[in-house]
Scaffold this motif. Sequence first.
Motif, PDB file in Angstrom:
ATOM      1  N   LEU A  88       0.822  -1.217   0.000  1.00  0.00           N
ATOM      2  CA  LEU A  88       0.000   0.000   0.000  1.00  0.00           C
ATOM      3  C   LEU A  88       0.853   1.263   0.000  1.00  0.00           C
ATOM      4  N   LEU A  89       1.985   1.212   0.678  1.00  0.00           N
ATOM      5  CA  LEU A  89       2.868   2.380   0.711  1.00  0.00           C
ATOM      6  C   LEU A  89       3.462   2.684  -0.662  1.00  0.00           C
ATOM      7  N   GLU A  90       3.532   1.680  -1.528  1.00  0.00           N
ATOM      8  CA  GLU A  90       4.082   1.869  -2.869  1.00  0.00           C
ATOM      9  C   GLU A  90       3.082   2.491  -3.844  1.00  0.00           C
ATOM     10  N   MET A  91       1.805   2.444  -3.512  1.00  0.00           N
ATOM     11  CA  MET A  91       0.765   2.859  -4.442  1.00  0.00           C
ATOM     12  C   MET A  91       0.548   4.371  -4.408  1.00  0.00           C
ATOM     13  N   LYS A  92       0.479   4.971  -5.606  1.00  0.00           N
ATOM     14  CA  LYS A  92       0.260   6.408  -5.729  1.00  0.00           C
ATOM     15  C   LYS A  92      -1.242   6.707  -5.729  1.00  0.00           C
ATOM     16  N   ASP A  93      -1.588   7.880  -5.229  1.00  0.00           N
ATOM     17  CA  ASP A  93      -2.984   8.337  -5.203  1.00  0.00           C
ATOM     18  C   ASP A  93      -3.902   7.287  -4.560  1.00  0.00           C
ATOM     19  N   LEU A  94      -3.427   6.729  -3.497  1.00  0.00           N
ATOM     20  CA  LEU A  94      -4.175   5.670  -2.814  1.00  0.00           C
ATOM     21  C   LEU A  94      -5.372   6.254  -2.068  1.00  0.00           C
ATOM     22  N   THR A  95      -6.527   5.653  -2.275  1.00  0.00           N
ATOM     23  CA  THR A  95      -7.732   6.033  -1.537  1.00  0.00           C
ATOM     24  C   THR A  95      -8.021   4.974  -0.484  1.00  0.00           C
TER      25      THR A  95
END
Length: 237
Positions: free
Chosen positions: A150-157
Amino acid sequence: MSAPTHSIHTVFSIETYDVSKKFDRWLMRLESAFEVFLVPNEKKAAYLLHYMGPDAYDVLCDKVSPENPNNMEYNDLIKEMKQHYNPEPLEIAENFRFLQRKQNEGESVQQYLTTLQRLATTCKFGDYLKKALRNQFVFGLRTQNIQSRLLEMKDLTIERALEVAISMETSARDAAQLHRSNVASASVNSVNCEKGNNDRFSSKRAFAKSSSNNSKNVNFKNYCYRCGSSGKGLFQK
């Protein structure tokens, strides 16, 4: 064939207020019932006093004494009840409690988020609510693999974070179950193989023992050591 009919309640009914629960939640249900049964405004105070139950009614009487609750307006009664059963929480303390909440052992990611959402209701996050939920959800996860992903994902909702976390949690659980099944199967095969080897060894040992016994039972005195003949009269005079 006639269409199925649904029973409709024609008499106002709602459970009495449980003082161990949140008053605001019960009040929402009460006011929804007011709309369903078309209770007029002038009757709402009477319904409230009746359905709040004896324990809450005693508390209310003590709070407004010497005034009689039956002579008070509905909104004034609600105000007194909220002050006692739902006092305004301290925002800083509620935020601290929210930020301290981490995923517990054995708690699913869905259960964890549900708890965070409940704690957030008293934090007054406003427009920052979804980001606050997303951040604390990721920070508090127990499983490092899910957290790293999850920390790697951009624009995470928060919606996407929950979706990915549930997927990875399910995959890990299924993989662990498959591994346990394979280990159990391998253990059974090992036991069966060992049993088969022991059975073959026992058969060979029994055969060898039987051959040895047969050899001992032969009467060598009846055989000629030169020609091998077994005639009894060979050496008789």
